[in-house]
Design a protein around this motif. Structure first.
Motif, mmCIF file in Angstrom:
data_model
loop_
_atom_site.group_PDB
_atom_site.id
_atom_site.type_symbol
_atom_site.label_atom_id
_atom_site.label_comp_id
_atom_site.label_asym_id
_atom_site.label_seq_id
_atom_site.Cartn_x
_atom_site.Cartn_y
_atom_site.Cartn_z
ATOM 1 N N ARG C 304 -4.428 -8.973 -0.751
ATOM 2 C CA ARG C 304 -4.104 -8.164 0.728
ATOM 3 C C ARG C 304 -4.000 -7.022 0.246
ATOM 4 O O ARG C 304 -3.308 -6.420 -0.809
ATOM 5 C CB ARG C 304 -2.999 -8.766 1.192
ATOM 6 C CG ARG C 304 -2.449 -7.868 2.298
ATOM 7 C CD ARG C 304 -1.437 -8.713 2.994
ATOM 8 N NE ARG C 304 -0.885 -7.972 4.172
ATOM 9 C CZ ARG C 304 -0.158 -6.875 4.231
ATOM 10 N NH1 ARG C 304 0.542 -6.529 2.989
ATOM 11 N NH2 ARG C 304 0.185 -6.230 5.405
ATOM 12 N N PHE C 305 -4.813 -6.079 1.049
ATOM 13 C CA PHE C 305 -4.583 -4.478 0.607
ATOM 14 C C PHE C 305 -4.033 -3.708 1.854
ATOM 15 O O PHE C 305 -4.539 -3.980 2.779
ATOM 16 C CB PHE C 305 -6.071 -3.945 0.310
ATOM 17 C CG PHE C 305 -6.953 -4.735 -0.621
ATOM 18 C CD1 PHE C 305 -6.726 -5.086 -1.983
ATOM 19 C CD2 PHE C 305 -8.252 -5.401 -0.127
ATOM 20 C CE1 PHE C 305 -7.408 -5.651 -2.946
ATOM 21 C CE2 PHE C 305 -8.884 -6.092 -0.945
ATOM 22 C CZ PHE C 305 -8.514 -6.492 -2.392
ATOM 23 N N ARG C 306 -2.949 -3.023 1.383
ATOM 24 C CA ARG C 306 -2.172 -2.521 2.494
ATOM 25 C C ARG C 306 -2.928 -1.110 2.730
ATOM 26 O O ARG C 306 -2.866 -0.338 1.870
ATOM 27 C CB ARG C 306 -0.780 -2.170 1.889
ATOM 28 C CG ARG C 306 0.018 -3.417 1.727
ATOM 29 C CD ARG C 306 1.500 -3.137 1.610
ATOM 30 N NE ARG C 306 1.777 -2.264 0.594
ATOM 31 C CZ ARG C 306 2.788 -1.257 0.777
ATOM 32 N NH1 ARG C 306 3.575 -1.240 1.822
ATOM 33 N NH2 ARG C 306 2.858 -0.212 -0.164
ATOM 34 N N ILE C 307 -3.590 -1.050 3.742
ATOM 35 C CA ILE C 307 -4.526 0.110 4.087
ATOM 36 C C ILE C 307 -4.012 0.394 5.802
ATOM 37 O O ILE C 307 -4.077 -0.351 6.634
ATOM 38 C CB ILE C 307 -5.854 -0.104 4.084
ATOM 39 C CG1 ILE C 307 -6.159 -0.314 2.650
ATOM 40 C CG2 ILE C 307 -6.792 1.154 4.492
ATOM 41 C CD1 ILE C 307 -7.703 -0.686 2.442
ATOM 42 N N ARG C 308 -3.864 1.785 5.974
ATOM 43 C CA ARG C 308 -3.472 2.292 7.423
ATOM 44 C C ARG C 308 -4.632 1.846 8.017
ATOM 45 O O ARG C 308 -5.805 2.129 7.620
ATOM 46 C CB ARG C 308 -3.051 3.363 7.342
ATOM 47 C CG ARG C 308 -1.678 3.836 6.687
ATOM 48 C CD ARG C 308 -1.741 5.223 6.206
ATOM 49 N NE ARG C 308 -1.317 5.906 7.387
ATOM 50 C CZ ARG C 308 -1.799 7.209 7.703
ATOM 51 N NH1 ARG C 308 -2.663 7.785 7.187
ATOM 52 N NH2 ARG C 308 -1.216 7.809 8.756
ATOM 53 N N SER C 309 -4.525 1.570 9.604
ATOM 54 C CA SER C 309 -5.606 1.241 10.364
ATOM 55 C C SER C 309 -6.518 2.413 10.514
ATOM 56 O O SER C 309 -7.784 2.176 10.718
ATOM 57 C CB SER C 309 -5.021 0.805 11.766
ATOM 58 O OG SER C 309 -4.514 -0.440 11.570
ATOM 59 N N SER C 310 -5.826 3.519 10.464
ATOM 60 C CA SER C 310 -6.792 4.758 10.638
ATOM 61 C C SER C 310 -7.748 5.088 9.429
ATOM 62 O O SER C 310 -8.384 5.972 9.564
ATOM 63 C CB SER C 310 -5.662 6.042 10.923
ATOM 64 O OG SER C 310 -4.846 6.325 9.963
ATOM 65 N N GLU C 311 -7.243 4.484 8.242
ATOM 66 C CA GLU C 311 -8.068 4.672 7.087
ATOM 67 C C GLU C 311 -8.985 3.334 6.841
ATOM 68 O O GLU C 311 -9.845 3.456 5.838
ATOM 69 C CB GLU C 311 -7.236 4.752 5.896
ATOM 70 C CG GLU C 311 -6.731 6.298 5.892
ATOM 71 C CD GLU C 311 -5.555 6.346 4.977
ATOM 72 O OE1 GLU C 311 -5.797 5.694 3.733
ATOM 73 O OE2 GLU C 311 -4.532 7.090 5.018
ATOM 74 N N MET C 312 -8.790 2.458 7.686
ATOM 75 C CA MET C 312 -9.439 1.144 7.457
ATOM 76 C C MET C 312 -11.329 1.524 7.556
ATOM 77 O O MET C 312 -12.046 0.950 6.736
ATOM 78 C CB MET C 312 -9.596 0.463 8.684
ATOM 79 C CG MET C 312 -9.666 -1.247 8.510
ATOM 80 S SD MET C 312 -8.767 -1.685 7.012
ATOM 81 C CE MET C 312 -7.178 -1.699 7.413
ATOM 82 N N ALA C 313 -11.771 2.518 8.270
ATOM 83 C CA ALA C 313 -13.061 3.034 8.509
ATOM 84 C C ALA C 313 -13.663 3.395 7.070
ATOM 85 O O ALA C 313 -14.581 2.796 6.613
ATOM 86 C CB ALA C 313 -13.406 4.231 9.484
ATOM 87 N N ASN C 314 -12.714 4.152 6.383
ATOM 88 C CA ASN C 314 -13.038 4.658 5.114
ATOM 89 C C ASN C 314 -13.162 3.294 4.186
ATOM 90 O O ASN C 314 -14.076 3.472 3.057
ATOM 91 C CB ASN C 314 -12.020 5.807 4.419
ATOM 92 C CG ASN C 314 -11.801 6.495 5.513
ATOM 93 O OD1 ASN C 314 -12.146 6.743 6.722
ATOM 94 N ND2 ASN C 314 -11.251 7.475 4.795
ATOM 95 N N GLN C 638 4.443 -4.354 5.034
ATOM 96 C CA GLN C 638 3.911 -3.239 6.244
ATOM 97 C C GLN C 638 3.552 -2.090 5.153
ATOM 98 O O GLN C 638 3.924 -1.695 4.411
ATOM 99 C CB GLN C 638 5.097 -3.022 7.235
ATOM 100 C CG GLN C 638 4.551 -1.923 8.350
ATOM 101 C CD GLN C 638 3.797 -2.701 9.332
ATOM 102 O OE1 GLN C 638 3.469 -3.992 9.143
ATOM 103 N NE2 GLN C 638 3.081 -2.146 10.155
ATOM 104 N N THR C 639 2.224 -1.587 5.759
ATOM 105 C CA THR C 639 1.627 -0.369 5.051
ATOM 106 C C THR C 639 2.568 1.013 5.362
ATOM 107 O O THR C 639 3.009 1.003 6.635
ATOM 108 C CB THR C 639 0.188 -0.255 5.633
ATOM 109 O OG1 THR C 639 -0.489 -1.379 5.506
ATOM 110 C CG2 THR C 639 -0.531 1.045 4.868
ATOM 111 N N ASP C 640 2.667 1.817 4.313
ATOM 112 C CA ASP C 640 3.577 2.782 4.552
ATOM 113 C C ASP C 640 2.846 3.782 5.647
ATOM 114 O O ASP C 640 1.626 3.827 5.801
ATOM 115 C CB ASP C 640 3.599 3.564 3.267
ATOM 116 C CG ASP C 640 4.424 2.646 2.207
ATOM 117 O OD1 ASP C 640 5.077 1.868 2.644
ATOM 118 O OD2 ASP C 640 4.320 2.957 0.852
ATOM 119 N N ASP C 641 3.544 4.409 6.273
ATOM 120 C CA ASP C 641 3.315 5.497 7.271
ATOM 121 C C ASP C 641 2.507 4.806 8.344
ATOM 122 O O ASP C 641 1.837 5.410 8.955
ATOM 123 C CB ASP C 641 2.560 6.553 6.358
ATOM 124 C CG ASP C 641 3.139 7.194 5.658
ATOM 125 O OD1 ASP C 641 4.452 7.534 5.920
ATOM 126 O OD2 ASP C 641 2.752 7.939 4.759
#
Lengths: 178, 460, 978
Positions: C304-314, C638-641
């Motif tokens: 499981r990789f904690r990645i913010r939804s807004s960075e998912m595209a990257n 939960q992903t930070d920020d």
């Protein structure tokens, strides 16, 4: 029409009472009643009372208790309505110990109290001695010896005299209401 | 307890009754309490305790109508203040029979001045205790199913393997036997009151109650035997009762409950709290009714020593519990005890240690054993501590057991508090009524230990 | 098979004869009476029952007493056909089973519904239905409660005043005329997504009559971004279908496909089959999850990789470039290369997917990746998605409303006033339309604002047909005559457009029979009713080619945006808010947080530290000048920020259960931030709010409760599960009871399959008449669920793993609860069931204290107090309703065991077959994690499973011999990444 119950002698210490009882019995009197505000040791020997059988009564009652308890637990658990509880046997000795013990004690205690009252002929709310006004002091500080008129050696004049000689504070004849 | 080991623990040489009193003086000293109008204190106290008693019954009514939910009990804490109060009261109910029975068998004659009141206390405490197991059930109107009569269409019986059933037998037996013991002991004194009665009503009431006792030698002969046997029966009984109460916990598989030391530990604790309560009540009684010469410093001193002894035993039991938990290597067991001293209820545990283990240590010193103020304070502290002991055993073990997922927390509601306060009210009310209408001190027994006017030596 | 002929227009009283119903019936049946009731007791006059004044309670009682007549047993008037599973014709006391289907925001599940005496009581999945395969979701399980919800709208309302269908019909006849509406340029219709051929036919008829009328589909939680992504990739409007069963390797980007991102159950069923292992030599699928919110899908992940939804595209871009599909990527995604290699090694058997919250470009890129990996036609396929004629977007509607171009607005089964994107000011402009007509189950925010509110028929009251994504069509059969005189959307459209058929039954039946050769029509109709689906309806699967240039052209690099992001997700309890008044769902603990009766702003421990807040602190969240408040809940993993918050809470115009429960965050959600909003401003509001979690403690304290290992470790130590704890040789003082005779029931739960979806909890609740207790009592630890799903976190606090463990009564052979019960209220059956005799229980709670698993539930109060007649209809008559003061717990569904036993006896005393008896939890479990059966039969499934080396018993060292055992969890991490 009233008949004579007997003669009452009051003493003011247990020792004097015991002495008096010994003396009276030495003269062969049998129908005696000695009343005290608290148990006076030596008095029962003086009166020649037998040892109380209450011990045996208690033992018997306890035995009944044990039997009843074990029977109850075995019959209800293993015979009348056997149910599998926690995969345990329907009846086993160890888990039955507490109930058995308690029931034994319970029955024994009842037996002792009831037995004691029975042996003492209690409850008996009326007794001729209660006729005597001063008798009530026997539950306070008086030690009373009563020689019943029914005693073969009883003599309306001599017995009181004897008791006076034995150091009674006060000696009275007691009439009992018919 | 070196102090006690080296010499006779209780001061038998000291006069048990202060000042040379004649029989009739003793009689009137005690009877006076019943015959004269009670002091203002009595009325005030009765008003307070009576009010609490009414609260008690009000809360219980609400409880039966609404459900256990008005208390704070929950999952996983199925038992909380309800059973805590039960064990607490049962514990208090132990000193009475202990004093009457065990001290009687050991010929501790100093008991005579206090045993009557202590027995009364036992009866009332057990009455308070008995209410809880019945009303802590979800369906109290079915609580009679707990008694060994076939019910539900006369087919179903009880489960005699359940410690709760053992409780039913133990507690009811204990109550009955204590009652018999108490009453039998009172018969001669009731006769005294009958003979001193000035009104017709008193004559009739006490006359009936005393069953026509006339103190004849034959009576005394059977009477003493009966009393001796009852004492002999009560002694193992009193020990069995709290052992069985402790089985409620020891027989379960819950960490913190499942411990073999529980029976002796509970019995010691019971005697401990019981004596504390006796001291508490005696201090009040002797003060209010000026019975200092009958309930003497010697009595108080001796009771303090018992408090010291049992308190230390209890402290030892605590230590053993922790050691066993550590030594068992059982992670669940270990956690419970770590959680007790560090968890959310740590404050309650430390209160318990302070009250039960440390406070009584004062009584190593004679100055404290003879200081009424100190005794009074300690007696209260000990009872607080003993209540917390039961609370800790029950709640801190339940609230975090095997599966962390079902760990929970218990918070009492106002009804928990009122129920307990109410039971205290009931207890005090009953005791006050006892002071008013029955001989507080065993008159005939006391007479047995004062020197007879006949010759100088004590009437053996 | 013969027809069940039930056709009387007047409702029948219940056979079980509640006399006063009969007497009240005529009265209660009439619209006048219902209008009177409504006038006396306007909706919402009642607060939550717990806090309701005695007066209100009396009113409610009186109202429900009056309405009792409405809900007295009433069977549908048309001919409906029981599934062969049910008996041929109705026998009192015997349940009937009917096939039907449920639609949730366009996702359709085929169901089989159990009906007792004409009232549906239990929902099951339809084994023949591709989206169900016999299982069904928590929503479907709980939907039966909504049917009987006394707060459902009961009468037609005009300007909020009681009216009637007759009145509305007169109005409609007068209003929906060319003379009034012309070509319909001012007529707009908004509808929730309802994929239904016959309904669409009626809709098209209406749009034919009013060619300029505009049709808008509105779902707050929709797959629209995915469709747009497909449009971008293929230049066609397509629905994307996944086959998780064929996928040996799954990479999910912000896609909670086991949870709320696919409300159906097929995904779970297929996925868990891919995870199924029997022996250590078996292979199992591998799951990579990159996500911001810790979802149950993330809990199942091997990585499981904690990645913010807004960075998912990257992240997707990084993977694409690692696969050589895009120029080298600079982002910091160390795992990308390894995952790419793993994917390359599983060509055609892997699956990459992105969540509906992600923008279309991301979906397009994901399509590109799947195509490159040769997954098209294997794990990924497509079907055409048609638009309605004259379909407009919600945005256009909003604009038209704002500019006053909307004269007549019809809202079908949708609540836009509550859920519309905040930037449209829909609620404010709603009244700008001269005439607004709302058809809905409840007079909700929209209904109460509309000129006309019309009661809608619950799906269990409705005729209709529903089409799954893959085109399979099921017939919707009603199980009960509409309780509150509701109509279906199709019926309303028919009324408005003067369609040839007016009654739902005619609409759907004629639609289909017209398509079949006359001589076959009857047979095929019956077949469809019986099977629950129409054979030969699946749509053609397409395998289009991705237009790579378009995809890459549309791609613009995103600089990692700073600040805190806010992620919206559908609540697993109330979805988009439509289940707010469903107590079962409200009380079902949210799988990850275990919160009940609330949503919360989920944040990571680190973020909490940064914001200086802790669980229960209310924070003010601001974005683009809009703001909303929500209490904080710290969720490890939960992903930070990144703050995740569930939608659908904080309903204001709602029944007594759901009103003002939780916090409404729709005001923060705009049309551009449907998935997530970046750069929100969060600060403590300086208040505390009581959040209630059904599980207070989240660590296992090093206790071997859930046992897990990696695939590799399992292969090295095949029996690791049994040796997690030392079990001393335990001997009994007594001869032990032998359970060797006859049937011996047992259960095995495979922790490697369980995804923690809550379906079992709801199934158990429906089957066993389990009450709800409300937030306050849950806070006190008095929840009643017989079956709970424990969720533990393992590993470090910031990036933990999570495991699920369903726990119900273990039916210990040496049950500690039984020993301590003084009145033998709980004893053992000869078949090894730990039985609870409710009417013998006095409620000492000793059993619960002595239960090491704490699975017993006590009725601390009368949970059924103030229950209305309609709510009593949901009870399963085969299960006792427990009174106050007694203990209860899981019975292994003893009523189902006995039912089958009786059946077997009737069928010539044959022995019970393995798998014949299904417990409620087992039957509905989409993951097939629960197996129940006779452990005395060495050939039974459960016996075989218990022989597996992953099998272990929780707290075995206590020697209580539970009949329920668990199969250890296995994770399959990529060796390259560990």
């Amino acid at each position: 029409m009233s008949k004579l119950y007997g003669v009452l002698a009051e003493f003011d210490s247990p020792e004097e009472l015991v002495e008096a009882v010994r003396a009276v019995r030495a003269r062969g009197f049998t129908r005696l009643e000695a009343c005290t505000p608290f148990p006076v040791h030596g008095l029962d020997e003086a009166l020649g009372l037998a040892r109380s059988p209450l011990g045996w009564i208690a033992l018997a009652a306890a035995a009944v208790g044990v039997a009843a308890a074990l029977l109850l637990q075995w019959w209800t658990g293993a015979v009348d309505y056997p149910l599998v509880v926690g995969g345990k046997p329907f009846f086993a000795l160890w888990p039955s110990v507490p109930v058995t013990f308690e029931l034994a004690v319970l029955l024994a205690s009842f037996a002792v109290v009831i037995g004691m009252l029975a042996l003492n002929g209690l409850p008996r709310l009326y007794h001729p001695l209660f006729e005597d006004d001063n008798f009530r002091r026997v539950t306070d500080d008086r030690f009373v010896l009563a020689v019943e008129a029914a005693d073969p050696l009883f003599h309306a004049n001599e017995t009181p005299a004897l008791l006076v000689r034995l150091g009674a504070l006060e000696v009275r004849l007691l009439e009992e209401k018919a | 307890m070196a102090d006690l080991a080296i010499r006779e623990p209780f001061e038998l040489n000291a006069p048990l009754i202060e000042g040379r009193r004649s029989y009739s003086e003793i009689t009137s000293d005690v009877a006076r309490v019943v015959e004269s109008r009670p002091p203002r204190f009595w009325y005030i106290a009765l008003a307070v305790s009576g009010a609490l008693t009414l609260v008690f019954f009000a809360v219980l009514t609400h409880l039966v109508r609404t459900g256990i939910g008005i208390w704070g009990n929950n999952q996983p804490v199925g038992w909380a203040w309800d059973i805590t109060n039960f064990v607490f009261w049962i514990g208090i109910g132990h000193a009475g029979t202990l004093i009457s029975a065990i001290l009687f068998l050991f010929r501790q004659r100093w008991r005579t001045s206090i045993n009557r009141a202590a027995e009364a206390m036992t009866i009332f405490a057990v009455m308070c205790a008995g209410i809880f197991p019945l009303l802590h059930t979800g369906r109290p109107w079915r609580a009679y199913w707990l008694f060994p009569v076939p019910n539900q269409d006369l087919v179903l019986w009880q489960n005699f393997r359940s410690p709760l059933m053992w409780d039913v037998f133990a507690v009811s037996t204990y109550f009955t036997v204590s009652l018999l013991f108490w009453y039998v002991g009172m018969i001669p004194d009731l006769a005294t009151l009958r003979d001193r009665a000035t009104t017709r009503l008193r004559q009739i009431v006490y006359g009936v109650l005393s069953l026509g006792w006339r103190g004849s030698a034959r009576h005394w002969n059977h009477y003493e035997k009966a009393y001796l046997i009852l004492a002999g029966l009560s002694t193992p009984l009193v020990l069995s009762v709290h052992s069985i109460v402790s089985f409620d916990f020891a027989v379960s598989i819950l960490p913190g409950w499942h411990a073999t030391i529980f029976p002796p530990y509970f019995v010691a604790g019971a005697i401990f709290s019981g004596f504390a309560m006796v001291i508490f009540l005696m201090i009040i009684a002797r003060k209010v009714y000026r019975l200092e010469h009958l309930i003497t410093m010697t009595h108080m001193d001796n009771m303090c020593k018992i408090l010291l002894a049992t308190g230390t035993i209890v402290g030892y039991a605590y230590a053993v519990e922790f050691f066993t938990a550590f030594f068992s290597g059982n992670p669940y067991e270990r956690y419970v005890f770590v959680n007790r001293v560090t968890g959310p209820y740590a404050w309650a545990v430390w209160t318990m240690f302070a009250c039960n283990v440390f406070a009584p240590q004062l009584f190593w010193f004679k100055m404290f054993r003879r200081n009424i103020a100190v005794m009074f304070a300690v007696s209260i502290i000990v009872n607080v501590g003993m209540w917390f002991e039961r609370f800790n055993i029950i709640v801190t073990s339940l609230h975090r057991d095997f599966l962390p997922s079902s760990w929970g927390h218990f918070t009492p509601t106002i009804y928990d508090v009122l129920t307990f306060a109410g039971s205290v009210g009931l207890f005090l009310t009953l005791f006050l009524l006892f002071l008013r209408f029955l001989p507080v001190i065993a008159i005939s027994e006391v007479k047995g230990v004062v020197p007879s006017p006949g010759q100088g030596k004590g009437g053996h | 098979m013969s027809l069940v002929q039930i056709s009387d227009s007047t409702p029948k009283p219940l056979e079980t004869g509640r006399r006063y119903w009969r007497s009240l019936e005529e009265l209660a049946g009439t619209p006048q009476f219902r209008r009177w009731v409504e006038r006396e007791f306007p909706r919402g006059a009642s607060e939550l029952l717990s806090s309701s004044s005695r007066r209100t309670l009396l009113k409610l009682m009186a109202a429900s007493f009056g309405l009792a007549g409405l809900v007295a047993c009433r069977r549908p008037q048309e001919k409906i056909l029981p599934l062969s599973k049910g008996v041929e014709h109705y026998i009192p006391g015997k349940p009937l089973y009917y096939a039907t289907a449920m639609n949730l925001a366009g996702s359709v599940t085929g169901l089989v519904v159990e009906a007792h005496d004409g009232r549906p009581t239990k929902i099951e999945g339809n084994p023949r239905h591709p989206e169900s395969l016999g299982a069904c979701s928590a929503f479907a399980q709980a939907s039966v409660l909504s049917l009987y919800d006394p707060d459902r709208s009961r009468v037609v309302l005009r300007q909020g005043r009681p009216s009637s269908w007759e009145e509305f019909a007169r109005f409609a006849a007068d209003h929906f005329r060319a003379e009034v509406l012309g070509r319909g340029s001012g007529l707009w219709l908004v509808a929730g997504s309802q994929p239904s051929p016959s309904y669409e036919a009626v809709r098209n008829h209406l749009l034919g009559r009013f060619p300029e009328a505009r049709w808008v589909e509105f779902e707050p939680i929709s797959r629209e971004a995915m469709r747009r992504g497909a449009e971008l990739a293929f230049d066609r409007r397509l629905e994307t279908l996944y086959d998780f069963g064929k996928a040996r390797l799954i990479v999910a980007f912000d896609a909670d496909f086991l949870g709320v991102d696919s409300p159906g159950v097929r995904a779970i069923r297929e996925f868990s089959r891919g995870r199924a292992v029997v022996s250590e030599t078996d292979s199992m699928s591998r799951l990579y999850v990159a996500e911001s919110r810790f979802s149950i899908t993330g809990a199942m992940a091997d990585h499981r990789f904690r990645i913010r939804s807004s960075e998912m595209a990257n992240a997707v871009e990084a993977l694409a470039s690692a696969l050589g599909l895009m120029p080298a990527h600079s982002g910091n995604f160390p795992w990308a290369a390894a995952v790419a290699r793993d994917l390359a090694a599983h060509r055609g058997a892997s699956l990459v997917l992105a969540g509906p919250g992600q923008p279309p470009e991301v979906h397009a890129l994901v399509h590109l990746i799947n195509e490159a990996l040769g997954n098209f036609g294997h794990t990924v396929s497509f079907v055409a998605a048609e638009r309605a004629p004259g379909e407009a977007s919600f945005e256009e509607l909003a604009a038209a409303l704002a500019s006053g171009r909307v004269q007549t607005l019809v809202v079908l089964d949708s609540n836009p006033v509550f859920a519309a994107p905040a930037d449209f000011d829909f609620a404010a402009n709603f009244s700008r339309a001269a005439t607004t007509i709302h058809l809905g189950l409840e007079a909700d925010e929209t209904g109460s604002a509309a000129t006309w509110h019309l009661p809608q028929a619950h799906y269990l009251e409705s005729w209709g047909d529903l089409r799954t994504l893959d085109g399979t069509v099921s017939i919707q059969q009603p199980l009960i005559y509409p309780l509150y005189d509701g109509r279906t959307p199709a019926e309303l459209l028919a009324l408005l457009s003067g369609y040839k058929d007016q009654r739902a039954y005619d609409i759907v039946r004629n639609y289909w029979t017209a398509r079949w050769p006359a001589q076959e029509a009857e047979r095929r109709w019956r077949r469809a009713l019986h099977d629950g689906l129409i054979e030969g309806t699946g749509a053609a699967r397409l395998v289009p080619a991705v237009d790579r240039r378009r995809v890459l052209a549309a791609w613009r690099p995103r600089p990692a945006a700073g600040g805190i992001e806010l992620v919206f997700y559908a609540s697993p309890s109330v979805w988009d808010g439509r289940f707010a008044n469903n107590g079962w769902l409200q009380e079902a603990p949210e799988p990850m947080t275990k919160l009940t009766w609330d949503n919360a702003a989920l944040i990571s421990p680190a973020t909490a530290k940064k914001l200086g807040v802790t669980s229960g602190d209310v924070v003010l969240i601001e974005h683009e000048g809009r703001s909303a408040e929500a209490p904080v809940w710290i969720l490890p993993g939960q992903t930070d920020d990144s703050i995740a918050v569930a939608l659908g809470y904080g309903r204001t115009v709602c029944g007594r259960v759901g009103r003002r429960v939780g916090h409404n965050v729709y005001p923060l959600r705009t049309s551009r931030t449907a998935g997530f909003a970046v750069g929100v401003n969060v600060r403590p509001a300086g208040r505390r709010y009581r959040l209630v979690s059904a599980q207070d403690h989240h660590a296992m304290e090093g206790r071997p409760l859930v046992r897990e290992a990696t695939l590799r470790y399992w292969r090295e130590h095949p029996d690791f599960a049994q040796h997690a704890v030392h079990v001393p040789e335990l001997k009994s003082l007594y001869p032990e009871h032998q359970y060797t005779e006859g049937y011996q029931w047992g259960m095995a739960i495979d922790l490697n399959r369980c995804v923690g979806c809550n379906a079992c909890i709801l199934a158990c609740q429906a089957e066993n008449n389990i009450p709800i207790v409300g937030k306050r009592e849950v806070a006190r630890g008095r929840e009643m669920h017989w079956l709970r799903v424990d969720r533990y976190f393992t590993g470090d606090e910031e990036a933990p793993e999570a495991v699920f463990q369903p726990v119900a009564c273990m039916h210990c052979e040496k049950a500690p609860c039984e020993n301590v019960c003084p009145v033998v209220a709980t004893v053992h059956s000869p078949e090894g069931l730990n039985e609870m005799a409710y009417n013998r229980c006095v409620g000492t709670r000793y059993c619960s204290n002595n239960c090491p698993y704490k699975v017993r539930r006590f009725n601390f109060l009368d949970w059924h107090k103030g229950l209305e007649e309609s709510q009593k209809l949901v009870f399963n008559p085969d299960v006792t309703v427990r009174m106050r003061g007694v203990m209860e717990k899981c019975t292994f569904c003893v009523q189902r065991i006995e039912e089958k036993r009786i059946q077997a006896k009737a069928e010539g005393r044959r022995p019970l077959r393995d798998g014949e008896i299904l417990t409620a939890c087992q039957q509905t479990c989409p993951a097939e994690a629960i197996v129940f059966g006779n452990i005395n039969d060495p050939a039974s499934r459960v016996a075989l499973i218990k022989k597996q080396n992953r099998n272990y018993v929780m707290l075995e060292e206590l020697n209580v011999r539970p009949r329920t055992s668990y199969l250890a969890r296995i994770r399959n991490p990529n060796p390259e990444l560990v």
